[in-house]
Design a protein around this motif. Structure first.
Motif: not given
Length: 60
Positions: A30-34, A47-55
């Motif tokens: 946790p929090p299992y971020d990317w 670091r981001a909680p979802n792939l949209d933010q990584i992209e």
């Protein structure tokens, strides 16, 4: 035989990150971020909680 658990989108973003000089990993706790890591030193870059933010970060 089991199916590959990695989605096509995850593969695409992993390749994009690699071309940009990063490793894309999913945190195992946790929090299992990317997390984007510097490919040379392994230091966390973003670091981001979802792939949209990584992209979004990769195309910025």
């Amino acid at each position: 035989m089991t199916s590959d658990p990695i989605s096509p989108r995850t593969r695409q973003l992993t390749m994009r990150a690699t071309r940009a000089g990063y490793h894309l990993v999913h945190a195992p706790s946790p929090p299992y971020d990317w997390v984007l890591l510097d490919a040379e030193h392994g230091e966390p870059i973003f670091r981001a909680p979802n792939l949209d933010q990584i992209e979004h970060w990769l195309v910025s």
